[in-house]
Write a protein that holds these residues in place. Sequence first.
Motif, PDB file in Angstrom:
ATOM      1  N   PRO A   1     -56.195  36.780  20.628  1.00 60.56           N
ATOM      2  CA  PRO A   1     -56.955  36.639  19.380  1.00 60.56           C
ATOM      3  C   PRO A   1     -56.870  37.894  18.513  1.00 60.56           C
ATOM      4  CG  PRO A   1     -58.238  35.874  21.245  1.00 60.56           C
ATOM      5  CD  PRO A   1     -56.999  36.502  21.812  1.00 60.56           C
ATOM      6  N   ALA A   2     -56.774  39.059  19.154  1.00 61.66           N
ATOM      7  CA  ALA A   2     -56.720  40.310  18.398  1.00 61.66           C
ATOM      8  C   ALA A   2     -55.301  40.623  17.925  1.00 61.66           C
ATOM      9  CB  ALA A   2     -57.235  41.454  19.269  1.00 61.66           C
ATOM     10  N   GLY A   3     -54.333  39.794  18.290  1.00 60.08           N
ATOM     11  CA  GLY A   3     -52.944  40.060  17.951  1.00 60.08           C
ATOM     12  C   GLY A   3     -52.678  40.001  16.452  1.00 60.08           C
ATOM     13  N   PRO A   4     -51.469  40.401  16.066  1.00 57.91           N
ATOM     14  CA  PRO A   4     -51.128  40.532  14.651  1.00 57.91           C
ATOM     15  C   PRO A   4     -50.925  39.189  13.947  1.00 57.91           C
ATOM     16  CG  PRO A   4     -49.221  41.028  16.005  1.00 57.91           C
ATOM     17  CD  PRO A   4     -50.358  40.794  16.935  1.00 57.91           C
ATOM     18  N   ALA A   5     -50.580  38.140  14.713  1.00 59.21           N
ATOM     19  CA  ALA A   5     -50.205  36.878  14.084  1.00 59.21           C
ATOM     20  C   ALA A   5     -51.372  35.903  13.988  1.00 59.21           C
ATOM     21  CB  ALA A   5     -49.055  36.238  14.853  1.00 59.21           C
ATOM     22  N   GLU A   6     -51.562  35.331  12.798  1.00 62.75           N
ATOM     23  CA  GLU A   6     -52.567  34.292  12.591  1.00 62.75           C
ATOM     24  C   GLU A   6     -52.064  32.970  13.161  1.00 62.75           C
ATOM     25  OE1 GLU A   6     -55.581  34.868  11.283  1.00 62.75           O
ATOM     26  OE2 GLU A   6     -54.905  36.944  11.324  1.00 62.75           O
ATOM     27  N   PRO A   7     -52.986  32.130  13.641  1.00 64.26           N
ATOM     28  CA  PRO A   7     -52.593  30.816  14.151  1.00 64.26           C
ATOM     29  C   PRO A   7     -51.740  30.013  13.165  1.00 64.26           C
ATOM     30  CG  PRO A   7     -54.858  31.256  14.730  1.00 64.26           C
ATOM     31  CD  PRO A   7     -54.408  32.421  13.918  1.00 64.26           C
ATOM     32  N   ASP A   8     -52.115  29.998  11.890  1.00 68.13           N
ATOM     33  CA  ASP A   8     -51.341  29.239  10.901  1.00 68.13           C
ATOM     34  C   ASP A   8     -49.912  29.731  10.805  1.00 68.13           C
ATOM     35  OD1 ASP A   8     -53.498  27.742  10.344  1.00 68.13           O
ATOM     36  OD2 ASP A   8     -53.828  28.489   8.307  1.00 68.13           O
ATOM     37  N   GLU A   9     -49.783  31.049  10.872  1.00 64.46           N
ATOM     38  CA  GLU A   9     -48.452  31.639  10.761  1.00 64.46           C
ATOM     39  C   GLU A   9     -47.631  31.292  12.006  1.00 64.46           C
ATOM     40  OE1 GLU A   9     -48.659  35.878   9.964  1.00 64.46           O
ATOM     41  OE2 GLU A   9     -46.587  36.053  10.731  1.00 64.46           O
ATOM     42  N   ILE A  10     -48.258  31.363  13.158  1.00 65.95           N
ATOM     43  CA  ILE A  10     -47.570  31.008  14.399  1.00 65.95           C
ATOM     44  C   ILE A  10     -47.082  29.564  14.332  1.00 65.95           C
ATOM     45  CG2 ILE A  10     -47.878  30.625  16.877  1.00 65.95           C
ATOM     46  CD1 ILE A  10     -49.977  32.924  16.823  1.00 65.95           C
ATOM     47  N   ALA A  11     -47.959  28.668  13.890  1.00 66.02           N
ATOM     48  CA  ALA A  11     -47.597  27.250  13.817  1.00 66.02           C
ATOM     49  C   ALA A  11     -46.418  27.039  12.869  1.00 66.02           C
ATOM     50  CB  ALA A  11     -48.796  26.417  13.383  1.00 66.02           C
ATOM     51  N   SER A  12     -46.451  27.710  11.732  1.00 66.83           N
ATOM     52  CA  SER A  12     -45.361  27.557  10.758  1.00 66.83           C
ATOM     53  C   SER A  12     -44.035  28.003  11.335  1.00 66.83           C
ATOM     54  CB  SER A  12     -45.632  28.400   9.504  1.00 66.83           C
ATOM     55  OG  SER A  12     -46.699  27.853   8.786  1.00 66.83           O
ATOM     56  N   ARG A  13     -44.050  29.164  11.969  1.00 67.22           N
ATOM     57  CA  ARG A  13     -42.799  29.696  12.509  1.00 67.22           C
ATOM     58  C   ARG A  13     -42.308  28.850  13.678  1.00 67.22           C
ATOM     59  NH1 ARG A  13     -42.253  33.937   9.442  1.00 67.22           N
ATOM     60  NH2 ARG A  13     -43.870  35.515   9.236  1.00 67.22           N
ATOM     61  N   MET A  14     -43.221  28.329  14.464  1.00 69.74           N
ATOM     62  CA  MET A  14     -42.815  27.463  15.573  1.00 69.74           C
ATOM     63  C   MET A  14     -42.179  26.192  15.047  1.00 69.74           C
ATOM     64  SD  MET A  14     -45.553  27.424  18.654  1.00 69.74           S
ATOM     65  CE  MET A  14     -45.792  28.870  19.696  1.00 69.74           C
ATOM     66  N   TYR A  15     -42.792  25.597  14.045  1.00 66.54           N
ATOM     67  CA  TYR A  15     -42.245  24.363  13.481  1.00 66.54           C
ATOM     68  C   TYR A  15     -40.855  24.615  12.919  1.00 66.54           C
ATOM     69  CZ  TYR A  15     -41.579  20.346  10.466  1.00 66.54           C
ATOM     70  OH  TYR A  15     -41.048  19.234   9.855  1.00 66.54           O
ATOM     71  N   GLU A  16     -40.737  25.702  12.214  1.00 64.43           N
ATOM     72  CA  GLU A  16     -39.447  26.073  11.637  1.00 64.43           C
ATOM     73  C   GLU A  16     -38.398  26.237  12.731  1.00 64.43           C
ATOM     74  OE1 GLU A  16     -38.627  29.210   8.020  1.00 64.43           O
ATOM     75  OE2 GLU A  16     -39.414  30.037   9.899  1.00 64.43           O
ATOM     76  N   PHE A  17     -38.764  26.925  13.785  1.00 59.53           N
ATOM     77  CA  PHE A  17     -37.813  27.162  14.885  1.00 59.53           C
ATOM     78  C   PHE A  17     -37.428  25.856  15.570  1.00 59.53           C
ATOM     79  CE2 PHE A  17     -36.900  27.941  19.395  1.00 59.53           C
ATOM     80  CZ  PHE A  17     -35.812  28.789  19.279  1.00 59.53           C
ATOM     81  N   VAL A  18     -38.415  25.027  15.811  1.00 54.63           N
ATOM     82  CA  VAL A  18     -38.155  23.764  16.503  1.00 54.63           C
ATOM     83  C   VAL A  18     -37.257  22.864  15.654  1.00 54.63           C
ATOM     84  CG1 VAL A  18     -39.304  21.589  17.098  1.00 54.63           C
ATOM     85  CG2 VAL A  18     -40.156  23.763  18.009  1.00 54.63           C
ATOM     86  N   MET A  19     -37.432  22.897  14.359  1.00 61.14           N
ATOM     87  CA  MET A  19     -36.629  22.038  13.493  1.00 61.14           C
ATOM     88  C   MET A  19     -35.246  22.613  13.214  1.00 61.14           C
ATOM     89  SD  MET A  19     -38.375  19.338  12.942  1.00 61.14           S
ATOM     90  CE  MET A  19     -37.939  18.492  11.420  1.00 61.14           C
ATOM     91  N   GLU A  20     -35.161  23.916  13.001  1.00 59.19           N
ATOM     92  CA  GLU A  20     -33.899  24.495  12.529  1.00 59.19           C
ATOM     93  C   GLU A  20     -33.176  25.385  13.540  1.00 59.19           C
ATOM     94  OE1 GLU A  20     -34.233  26.314   8.689  1.00 59.19           O
ATOM     95  OE2 GLU A  20     -36.007  25.112   8.173  1.00 59.19           O
ATOM     96  N   GLY A  21     -33.882  25.824  14.556  1.00 57.46           N
ATOM     97  CA  GLY A  21     -33.271  26.766  15.492  1.00 57.46           C
ATOM     98  C   GLY A  21     -32.966  28.078  14.794  1.00 57.46           C
ATOM     99  N   LEU A  22     -31.943  28.752  15.265  1.00 56.22           N
ATOM    100  CA  LEU A  22     -31.613  30.072  14.719  1.00 56.22           C
ATOM    101  C   LEU A  22     -30.707  29.976  13.499  1.00 56.22           C
ATOM    102  CD1 LEU A  22     -30.887  32.025  18.050  1.00 56.22           C
ATOM    103  CD2 LEU A  22     -32.950  32.132  16.647  1.00 56.22           C
ATOM    104  N   THR A  23     -30.077  28.820  13.300  1.00 56.85           N
ATOM    105  CA  THR A  23     -29.088  28.741  12.203  1.00 56.85           C
ATOM    106  C   THR A  23     -29.500  27.788  11.087  1.00 56.85           C
ATOM    107  OG1 THR A  23     -27.857  27.068  13.431  1.00 56.85           O
ATOM    108  CG2 THR A  23     -27.166  29.356  13.702  1.00 56.85           C
TER     109      THR A  23
END
Lengths: 190, 190
Positions: B168-190
Motif C-alpha cells: 500500500p505504501a509503494g509508489p504505484a497507484e492501483p489504477d496505474e497498476i491496472a492500466s499497465r497490466m491491461y496494456e501488457f496483457v493485450m500488447e506484450g512488449l511489442t
Amino acid sequence: MTTPKTREDVVRAAGRLFAERGYHGTSMRDLGQELGILGSSLYSHIDGKDQLLVEVIRRGAAMFQGLADEVMASPGTAAERMRALVEGHVRIITEHVDEAATFLNELRFLPVEDRAGLIALRDGYQRAFRRLIEEGVEAGEFRPIEDPAMTSTFVLSVLNALVRWYRPAGPAEPDEIASRMYEFVMEGLT
Amino acid sequence: MTTPKTREDVVRAAGRLFAERGYHGTSMRDLGQELGILGSSLYSHIDGKDQLLVEVIRRGAAMFQGLADEVMASPGTAAERMRALVEGHVRIITEHVDEAATFLNELRFLPVEDRAGLIALRDGYQRAFRRLIEEGVEAGEFRPIEDPAMTSTFVLSVLNALVRWYRPAGPAEPDEIASRMYEFVMEGLT
DNA sequence: CCTACCGATCGGTAGG
DNA sequence: CCTACCGATCGGTAGG
C-alpha cells in the motif's frame, strides 16, 4: 542392502518437501520418512533444518543467476536475448522444480543472516530483465514502455508462475511452454 | 478500556498473519499476540485453527468469483470485459491483500473436506478468463491463440503475482497498476 | 478473556 | 543410522 543416504540425498529430499508442503509444513521426521530413516538420523548429515533451506535456495538462486549472466553477456538483439531468458528460465524450472519453487516461495523463511544476500540475487535477476526491456525500447525493438521495472515484474510473473502449475506428467512439453510464453510476453493477446 | 475482540477481528488478524508468515508459520499464540490476548482465548471465538484458514480463503474466493460472475454476465466486447476483469482483480488485491494472498498461496493446507470445493472455485475463475479469450479470438479481437487454457494461465500469472509485490505504501497507484497490466496483457512488449 | 493445564509434536543431542 | 532422550512449543480444553 539399500546404500546409505548421502548428504546430497538429504538436500534433494528437502527440496522436494519444502516445495510441496512449505518449510514450516515439513518436519524433520517427515523428511526422514521420505528417505526411509529417522528424523534424528538426519543430523549426521547436516547441522540444522534451516541449513537445508539455505542450501536448497542457494541452488535455485545460482541457476537463475547463471542464466542471466550468460544471456546478458552474449550478443544478439533484445528480442533474441529475451527468448534465451525465457527458454532458459523454463528449462531451469522444468528440470529443477523443487529448488526453483523453494527459491521463489520460501525466501522469507530464511535465517536473517542469509536472507538479504539471496534476496539481492533475486533482485539482480529481475534487473537483467529490466535492462533488457530498456535496451529493447531504446533500440526500437519493443514498444515505448513507461515503467520498465514494473513491466519486468509482469514478465517474471508469467515465468515464475510455472513452478505453480508445471507437472512433468502434464500435457505440455517444456519447449512448447517456452514458445507460448515467449509469444505471449512479446505480443500479448492481440 | 479496549473493547473486546470480535470474531471478525480474529479472522482479519488471521488473514494478515497467514498472508505474511504462511499458515504453518503462524501459531495460535502468534495470532493471540497480534490481537493483544492469549492464544487460548481465541477459542471462545472459533473452533480451531483450520476453521480460520477456511474462512479467510472462502472470503478470498468469494470476491474473485463475484467479479467473474459480474463481468461475464455483462455486455461488451472481449477487450472491454478483459479490462473489467483486470481492473476488478487489481482492486480486490489492493483492497484485500491478506485474503487474496491466503487464497492464492495457502489453498493446499486446507482440510481435505474443504479443499476440493475451493480449488473448484479457483478453477472456475480461471475458466472465465479462458472463455473470454476464446470469444475474443472468435470475434477477431484477439490474435489466433492455439492454447487458450495455457494463455489464461499466463494472464492470471500476471494478475495473481500482484499479491507478492503490492505494498500500500509503494509508489504505484492501483489504477496505474491496472492500466499497465491491461496494456501488457493485450500488447506484450511489442 | 485468563489461569492452569493436557498430550502430541517440534528441532535437536549423546552415545553407541 | 538407531536408541533413548531433552526442553520448547504446538493446538486445544476445563473452569471460572
